[in-house]
Design an enzyme around this catalytic site. Sequence first.
Site, PDB file in Angstrom:
ATOM      1  N   ASP A 205     111.811  91.806 106.277  1.00  0.00           N
ATOM      2  CA  ASP A 205     113.192  91.032 105.917  1.00  0.00           C
ATOM      3  C   ASP A 205     113.260  89.970 107.095  1.00  0.00           C
ATOM      4  O   ASP A 205     114.491  89.667 107.397  1.00  0.00           O
ATOM      5  CB  ASP A 205     114.463  91.625 105.665  1.00  0.00           C
ATOM      6  CG  ASP A 205     115.420  90.951 104.954  1.00  0.00           C
ATOM      7  OD1 ASP A 205     115.179  90.119 104.115  1.00  0.00           O
ATOM      8  OD2 ASP A 205     116.593  91.224 105.294  1.00  0.00           O
TER       9      ASP A 205
ATOM     10  N   ASP B 267     117.432  93.842 113.281  1.00  0.00           N
ATOM     11  CA  ASP B 267     117.541  94.409 112.061  1.00  0.00           C
ATOM     12  C   ASP B 267     116.337  94.504 110.925  1.00  0.00           C
ATOM     13  O   ASP B 267     115.969  94.017 110.184  1.00  0.00           O
ATOM     14  CB  ASP B 267     118.456  93.403 110.876  1.00  0.00           C
ATOM     15  CG  ASP B 267     119.048  94.157 109.896  1.00  0.00           C
ATOM     16  OD1 ASP B 267     118.713  95.205 109.805  1.00  0.00           O
ATOM     17  OD2 ASP B 267     119.711  93.440 109.029  1.00  0.00           O
TER      18      ASP B 267
END
Length: 324
Positions: free
Chosen positions: A199, A216
């Site tokens: 992502d 993340d």
Amino acid sequence: MSHPYRALSPNVVMSAIESTGIWPAGEPFALNSYENRVLLFRDDERRGWVVKFYRPGRWSKATIQEEHDFLHELKNAKVPVVAPWRNSDGHSLHHFEGYDFALFPQCVGQAPELDNPAHLFALGGLLARLHRVGEKKTFLHRGTLDMPEGIAQARERILTSDWLTVHQRRAYERVTTQLQEQVAPYLKKEIAIIRCHGDCHLGNILGREETFTLVDFDDCLMAPAIQDIWMLLAMDDPQTWRAQLSEISEGYEEERAFPHDQLTLIEPLRSYRLVRHSAWLVDRWSDPAFPQAFPWVAGSGYWDQHIRQLEQQRLQLASPRWLA
């Protein structure tokens, strides 16, 4: 309907953090995160921390642990990432009153500027270093990017919901069927898959000047390397994306051979993301954070726009502009 974070009160958050032996100096501050609950706080020594409470039922403990292990592997290889804190027993995944959570040192910085050639070159080098480590092993518990299956699942979720009008349902069914048929041929050839961030957009890259850190890794998975590159490219301006791609690939080539053979996957990957995103919003609508953050999704106009966007994407798939 009860949502997964109903019981995650401020008191539970504080008690969970304190259960690790770290003592917040004040009440944690919620950050923008929807899939998980992520909060920023300082401890009694004024060090900045981020605590992430994983969405219950989404990942198994083994899946989360594999994310953590990958981050520590990257950190040990000197790849700039934020690895989770480990306690004296070596544990990075913690549990409190039904919640799995982890603590990360705060990473301070700004997103890179995609119109800055030096930033693009630096990002290319960073991603190549990530992928050089990622190709050494495979994930055992995390998923593998599967575009046809992902589109099919998302499509089914929308079509079995009551979010669309009769007219919208017919249009959505038609365009997503066409997208599935167009995406399938891209996967007939052999494609190398490695451990990827998954992502890699601007919100997950922080730094100063030309030194950046990836954050993340919640969606890390097995995927083609181009999955971590395409979201950094301008999608609607061929002149700009060619210039961006040139800088990124030049920086990438300093560390690893650039996957030029995967450029034709960019439009299929974009199709996959577009379809999955709307299904994700529908899936999460019972979580109060979602109607508050994305109120327009409940309106008929959103779905008209989404269907038009998918139609445009269908046309892009028919025109292979990513062939270098």
